[in-house]
Design an enzyme around this catalytic site. Structure first.
Site, PDB file in Angstrom:
ATOM      1  N   ASN A  11       6.062  85.211  -7.922  1.00 36.57           N
ATOM      2  CA  ASN A  11       5.605  86.496  -8.457  1.00 36.57           C
ATOM      3  C   ASN A  11       5.783  87.541  -7.354  1.00 36.57           C
ATOM      4  OD1 ASN A  11       4.262  88.659  -9.537  1.00 36.57           O
ATOM      5  ND2 ASN A  11       2.212  87.735  -9.483  1.00 36.57           N
ATOM      6  N   LYS A  13       5.505  90.657  -7.580  1.00 38.43           N
ATOM      7  CA  LYS A  13       4.644  91.841  -7.796  1.00 38.43           C
ATOM      8  C   LYS A  13       5.493  93.105  -7.657  1.00 38.43           C
ATOM      9  CE  LYS A  13       0.806  88.999  -6.411  1.00 38.43           C
ATOM     10  NZ  LYS A  13      -0.542  88.875  -5.922  1.00 38.43           N
ATOM     11  N   HIS A 102      -2.327  88.589 -15.518  1.00 37.12           N
ATOM     12  CA  HIS A 102      -2.599  88.438 -14.082  1.00 37.12           C
ATOM     13  C   HIS A 102      -3.834  89.272 -13.720  1.00 37.12           C
ATOM     14  CE1 HIS A 102      -2.170  88.750  -9.750  1.00 37.12           C
ATOM     15  NE2 HIS A 102      -1.405  87.675  -9.818  1.00 37.12           N
ATOM     16  N   GLU A 104      -4.471  91.167 -11.358  1.00 44.36           N
ATOM     17  CA  GLU A 104      -4.198  92.553 -10.933  1.00 44.36           C
ATOM     18  C   GLU A 104      -3.987  93.455 -12.147  1.00 44.36           C
ATOM     19  OE1 GLU A 104      -1.050  91.576  -8.195  1.00 44.36           O
ATOM     20  OE2 GLU A 104      -2.542  90.664  -6.874  1.00 44.36           O
ATOM     21  N   GLU A 180      -5.842  80.922 -11.262  1.00 47.92           N
ATOM     22  CA  GLU A 180      -5.737  81.787 -10.095  1.00 47.92           C
ATOM     23  C   GLU A 180      -7.104  82.391  -9.777  1.00 47.92           C
ATOM     24  OE1 GLU A 180      -1.517  83.094  -9.163  1.00 47.92           O
ATOM     25  OE2 GLU A 180      -2.489  84.699 -10.238  1.00 47.92           O
ATOM     26  N   GLY A 186      -3.929  86.594  -2.399  1.00 47.57           N
ATOM     27  CA  GLY A 186      -3.551  87.503  -1.320  1.00 47.57           C
ATOM     28  C   GLY A 186      -4.557  87.598  -0.184  1.00 47.57           C
ATOM     29  N   SER A 226      -2.883  82.258  -2.442  1.00 48.33           N
ATOM     30  CA  SER A 226      -2.688  81.934  -1.017  1.00 48.33           C
ATOM     31  C   SER A 226      -1.976  80.605  -0.784  1.00 48.33           C
ATOM     32  CB  SER A 226      -4.027  81.978  -0.267  1.00 48.33           C
ATOM     33  OG  SER A 226      -4.549  83.290  -0.283  1.00 48.33           O
TER      34      SER A 226
HETATM   35  P1  PGA Z   1      -0.689  85.132  -3.438  1.00 53.63           P
HETATM   36  O1  PGA Z   1      -0.652  85.685  -4.932  1.00 53.63           O
HETATM   37  O2  PGA Z   1       0.196  83.909  -3.388  1.00 53.63           O
HETATM   38  O3  PGA Z   1      -0.138  86.262  -2.611  1.00 53.63           O
HETATM   39  O4  PGA Z   1      -2.092  84.811  -3.115  1.00 53.63           O
HETATM   40  C1  PGA Z   1      -0.618  84.816  -6.039  1.00 53.63           C
HETATM   41  C2  PGA Z   1      -0.569  85.621  -7.305  1.00 53.63           C
HETATM   42  O5  PGA Z   1      -1.161  86.710  -7.363  1.00 53.63           O
HETATM   43  O6  PGA Z   1       0.069  85.218  -8.280  1.00 53.63           O
END
Ligand code: PGA
Length: 265
Positions: A11, A13, A102, A104, A180, A186, A226
């Site tokens: 992903n 983003k 997601h 976000e 998640e 993140g 992460s």
């Molecule tokens: P990350 O994000 O691996 O940077 O923690 C995962 C995601 O948001 O799908």
């Protein structure tokens, strides 16, 4: 783990900020991926890079090694919806998967369970696979016993019940669920593999309630939050996940390849 292919989803983003960088990253990943039968690697770039990557896949001899996905979509295929991108457009741009719900999108763009449900249905109707994200906000919900764990389970089962409302038995096996935990996204604080496994069991239990046990066993469950090359294998071998949804680490070609090579079946 579900017997089928392991799924490794990148992903990206809202990254990278230029087409040149995006092309460079895609090419670097594609070059390193050898022919792998039991693992599917999916790149989900920003929409605008999809047609270019579709072309690059077509030109590549090993085009079946990388699949394309999107990070969101609208629920109608066309019409007067300024600024939206539809499932049929994404299918036409080479997508096989679309990430839906997601955290976000839920937090920055106010996506509600009802919107997510409409999007999942639209993706299925267009014969693509939704990667449906669920997860709790608060890490404490995992740390303590009893009440807190119940809170986490309530949040996740509610997200699943609402997100999958009116989705039939015949379609559910095309849905992929990504666990998640928001606090792990993140942050560099990954979820303990044991806790990810508990969440996966809870997801299966909720699916068993909505459908039945054998259907619940067939739905793929991924972990995201992460993930790095040092911990990736713990989720596949240790927590028995069907794959990974990777944000930050997928923007670094060599780290992403390292993850793939460590978990590959
Ligand atoms: P990350 O994000 O691996 O940077 O923690 C995962 C995601 O948001 O799908």
């Amino acid at each position: 783990m579900n017997n089928n292919k392991l799924l490794i989803i990148a992903n990206w983003k809202c990254n990278p900020s230029t087409q040149k960088e995006a092309e460079h990253l895609f090419t670097a990943v594609k070059k390193e991926i050898r022919k792998i039968d039991k693992t599917e690697v999916v790149i989900c770039p920003p929409f605008i890079y999809l047609p270019l990557f579709k072309q690059k896949r077509k030109n590549a001899r090993q085009s079946n090694t990388i699949q394309l996905g999107a990070q969101n979509c609208f629920w109608e295929n066309k019409g007067a919806y300024t600024g939206e991108i539809s499932p049929s457009m994404l299918k036409d741009s080479g997508c096989k998967y679309i990430i839906i719900g997601h955290s976000e999108r839920r937090s920055y763009f106010n996506e509600a369970d009802n919107d997510i449900n409409k999007k999942i249905k639209a993706v299925l109707k267009n014969q693509m696979k939704p990667i449906f994200c669920v997860g709790e906000k608060d890490r404490d919900s995992f740390d303590s016993e009893g009440k807190s764990i119940n809170e986490m389970s309530l949040i996740i089962s509610e997200q699943i019940e609402k997100g999958l409302a009116e989705i039939s038995q015949s379609r559910i096996s095309s849905v992929i669920i990504a666990y998640e935990p928001i606090w792990a996204i993140g942050t560099g604080i990954p979820c303990l593999p044991d806790d990810a496994m508990k969440a996966a069991l809870l997801i299966k239990k909720t699916l068993t309630g909505l459908y039945n046990r054998s259907i619940a066993e067939r739905v793929k469950i991924l972990y995201g939050g992460s993930v790095i090359s040092q911990n990736a294998i713990d989720y596949i071998k240790g927590a028995n996940m069907d794959g990974l949804l990777i944000g930050g680490s997928s923007l670094n070609a060599s780290e992403f390849i390292k993850i793939i090579n460590r978990v590959i079946l």
